[in-house]
Design a protein around this motif. Sequence first.
Motif, PDB file in Angstrom:
ATOM      1  N   LEU A 108       0.846  -1.175   0.036  1.00 48.77           N
ATOM      2  CA  LEU A 108       0.133  -0.061  -0.177  1.00 48.77           C
ATOM      3  C   LEU A 108       0.833   1.361   0.104  1.00 48.77           C
ATOM      4  O   LEU A 108       0.360   2.365  -0.291  1.00 48.77           O
ATOM      5  N   VAL A 109       2.181   1.303   0.360  1.00 50.02           N
ATOM      6  CA  VAL A 109       2.956   2.297   0.514  1.00 50.02           C
ATOM      7  C   VAL A 109       4.354   2.326  -0.264  1.00 50.02           C
ATOM      8  O   VAL A 109       4.963   3.502  -0.277  1.00 50.02           O
ATOM      9  N   VAL A 110       4.812   1.254  -0.717  1.00 51.08           N
ATOM     10  CA  VAL A 110       5.927   1.107  -1.347  1.00 51.08           C
ATOM     11  C   VAL A 110       5.982   1.785  -2.814  1.00 51.08           C
ATOM     12  O   VAL A 110       4.939   1.966  -3.364  1.00 51.08           O
ATOM     13  N   GLU A 111       6.901   2.458  -3.150  1.00 49.61           N
ATOM     14  CA  GLU A 111       7.266   3.004  -4.560  1.00 49.61           C
ATOM     15  C   GLU A 111       8.288   2.409  -5.320  1.00 49.61           C
ATOM     16  O   GLU A 111       9.123   1.883  -4.542  1.00 49.61           O
ATOM     17  N   ALA A 112       8.260   2.609  -6.550  1.00 49.52           N
ATOM     18  CA  ALA A 112       9.454   2.350  -7.148  1.00 49.52           C
ATOM     19  C   ALA A 112      10.543   2.963  -6.626  1.00 49.52           C
ATOM     20  O   ALA A 112      10.815   4.062  -6.400  1.00 49.52           O
ATOM     21  N   GLY A 113      11.730   1.867  -6.744  1.00 49.46           N
ATOM     22  CA  GLY A 113      13.016   2.427  -6.210  1.00 49.46           C
ATOM     23  C   GLY A 113      13.304   1.864  -4.779  1.00 49.46           C
ATOM     24  O   GLY A 113      14.318   2.081  -4.048  1.00 49.46           O
ATOM     25  N   ASP A 114      12.064   1.782  -3.925  1.00 51.47           N
ATOM     26  CA  ASP A 114      12.172   1.236  -2.562  1.00 51.47           C
ATOM     27  C   ASP A 114      12.714   0.018  -2.499  1.00 51.47           C
ATOM     28  O   ASP A 114      12.624  -0.981  -3.367  1.00 51.47           O
ATOM     29  N   VAL A 115      13.258  -0.370  -1.364  1.00 52.03           N
ATOM     30  CA  VAL A 115      13.949  -1.696  -0.910  1.00 52.03           C
ATOM     31  C   VAL A 115      13.251  -2.264   0.315  1.00 52.03           C
ATOM     32  O   VAL A 115      13.164  -1.486   1.083  1.00 52.03           O
ATOM     33  N   VAL A 116      12.504  -3.234   0.172  1.00 49.66           N
ATOM     34  CA  VAL A 116      11.965  -4.174   1.062  1.00 49.66           C
ATOM     35  C   VAL A 116      12.938  -5.115   1.757  1.00 49.66           C
ATOM     36  O   VAL A 116      13.596  -5.987   0.943  1.00 49.66           O
ATOM     37  N   VAL A 117      13.314  -5.091   3.060  1.00 50.09           N
ATOM     38  CA  VAL A 117      14.415  -5.782   3.573  1.00 50.09           C
ATOM     39  C   VAL A 117      14.075  -6.703   4.644  1.00 50.09           C
ATOM     40  O   VAL A 117      13.530  -6.222   5.837  1.00 50.09           O
ATOM     41  N   GLY A 118      14.170  -7.892   4.500  1.00 48.49           N
ATOM     42  CA  GLY A 118      13.712  -8.796   5.272  1.00 48.49           C
ATOM     43  C   GLY A 118      14.693  -9.200   6.451  1.00 48.49           C
ATOM     44  O   GLY A 118      15.812  -9.474   6.332  1.00 48.49           O
ATOM     45  N   LYS A 119      14.202  -9.207   7.632  1.00 49.52           N
ATOM     46  CA  LYS A 119      15.340  -9.796   8.902  1.00 49.52           C
ATOM     47  C   LYS A 119      14.759 -10.995   9.510  1.00 49.52           C
ATOM     48  O   LYS A 119      15.665 -11.120  10.453  1.00 49.52           O
ATOM     49  N   SER A 120      13.470 -11.161   9.191  1.00 45.20           N
ATOM     50  CA  SER A 120      12.810 -12.197  10.174  1.00 45.20           C
ATOM     51  C   SER A 120      13.526 -13.499   9.418  1.00 45.20           C
ATOM     52  O   SER A 120      14.069 -13.728   8.508  1.00 45.20           O
ATOM     53  N   THR A 121      13.550 -14.405  10.397  1.00 47.80           N
ATOM     54  CA  THR A 121      13.958 -15.690  10.157  1.00 47.80           C
ATOM     55  C   THR A 121      13.025 -16.747   9.570  1.00 47.80           C
ATOM     56  O   THR A 121      12.017 -17.109  10.152  1.00 47.80           O
ATOM     57  N   VAL A 122      13.362 -16.908   8.070  1.00 48.28           N
ATOM     58  CA  VAL A 122      12.301 -17.461   7.477  1.00 48.28           C
ATOM     59  C   VAL A 122      12.773 -18.767   6.533  1.00 48.28           C
ATOM     60  O   VAL A 122      13.980 -18.782   6.541  1.00 48.28           O
ATOM     61  N   PRO A 123      12.025 -19.776   6.046  1.00 47.67           N
ATOM     62  CA  PRO A 123      12.461 -20.852   5.274  1.00 47.67           C
ATOM     63  C   PRO A 123      12.909 -20.442   3.863  1.00 47.67           C
ATOM     64  O   PRO A 123      12.639 -19.194   3.369  1.00 47.67           O
ATOM     65  N   VAL A 124      13.965 -21.270   3.417  1.00 45.83           N
ATOM     66  CA  VAL A 124      14.434 -21.150   2.138  1.00 45.83           C
ATOM     67  C   VAL A 124      13.135 -20.859   1.207  1.00 45.83           C
ATOM     68  O   VAL A 124      12.340 -21.575   1.081  1.00 45.83           O
TER      69      VAL A 124
END
Length: 437
Positions: A108-124
């Motif tokens: 709902l809020v990201v725009e072109a050029g933004d980076v979403v960075v995961g830090k949560s521990t997640v499965p491959v």
Amino acid sequence: MRISVIGCGYLGAVHAASLVELGHEVVGVDVDERKIHALCQARAPFYEPGFGDLLRSSLATGRLSFSTDIAAAAGARVHFVCVGTPQKHGEYAADLRFVQAAAESLLLVVEAGDVVVGKSTVPVGTAAGLATMFTEKVPGTSVAWNPEFLREGFAVRDTLYPDRLVYGIPEDGERIVGILDEVYARIVARGIPKVVTDYATAEMVKTAANSFLATKISFINAMAELCEATGGDVKQLADAIGYDDRIGRKFLNAGLGFGGGCLPKDIRAFMARAGELGADQALTFLREVDNINMRRRIRMVELAREVCDGSLLGKRVAVLGAAFKPDSDDIRDSPALNVAAQLQLQGAVVRVTDPAAVDNSRREWPQLDYVATAEEAAERADAVLLLTEWREYRELDPVAFGEVVAQRRVLDGRNALDRDAWTAAGWTYRALGRRVG
């Protein structure tokens, strides 16, 4: 840089305040209104040494804010996903509902050029799936995975002074590396080791590290079982093998085993994902690691019963420690509380104390009796169990403490006490894998 942090639990709140310390403008977003209210009032919603001071100083700069509205994250250039990934009910696999919900809200809020960075521990495979979703729905956005390596009790230090940075990026992710280097500029400038790799490797780093540590802990606890069978002493054994720099002495303290919100669920999720990928045989050893760990709790109850002349019925037992580790109020999968509950089920009159975790424990384990101090817990006790190695318990005066109890019997569930000092003060000392003192 303006940054958003989605999820303001233990990981997210510490990360948000630390990013301000690193020079950025940060907004933390969480759906829990009580948590957000506490953070806005500079009240830490959990116990973590140093975090309260960091939170207050970061808020005082005017560059840290918190909100329950995802719209507050609009305009941020980097969005960190820091939500939990608990174990699924009735399964080993990780529950990714919170990660998925956080990602969908960011759409709902990201725009072109933004980076979403995961830090949560997640499965491959999680990062690749999210990357596809973001690029399809908001072209020009990117996804990276930047695993966290926080130790409870050392979270602030581990965030501001990490021993490594790991960036999981897509094949054409050079731009992302530059942005993450800007986020962590003050850390990068100190020459901290940095690993730039693919999504899958970055996703595996945290679970691989936790699996290794869990294996090391369970290994020495397996040796404790053998020491009890042979008359050996596991502490001396650990000291001897620990001098080998290929092995090292850390995480070789035999005792009650591991708990908390990371190691148990991470090794189980690792096994579950390996099975889904058809590589389950690679991680079958982790099942025994888990089994050894759980056996330690059973053995501690057995040892308490032995010390109490073969029966726990009506015996007064003091349990020192409720948190899964010292310097934390986290009681998730706490070995200490598990043992306390088993003792009570076998008829013991149990009194539990902990410097930080009593309130959390009372909410989750209301059937147990809680007191404020070690002396209150040990009053007229037939046995004292040290189950969480808080410094104040390690430094108890065995002579003075002996005046409180009915029977001078101590079970050191963490091999943390000075056995010679306690036996000299007239205590019967028992510990997992140790000779009787």
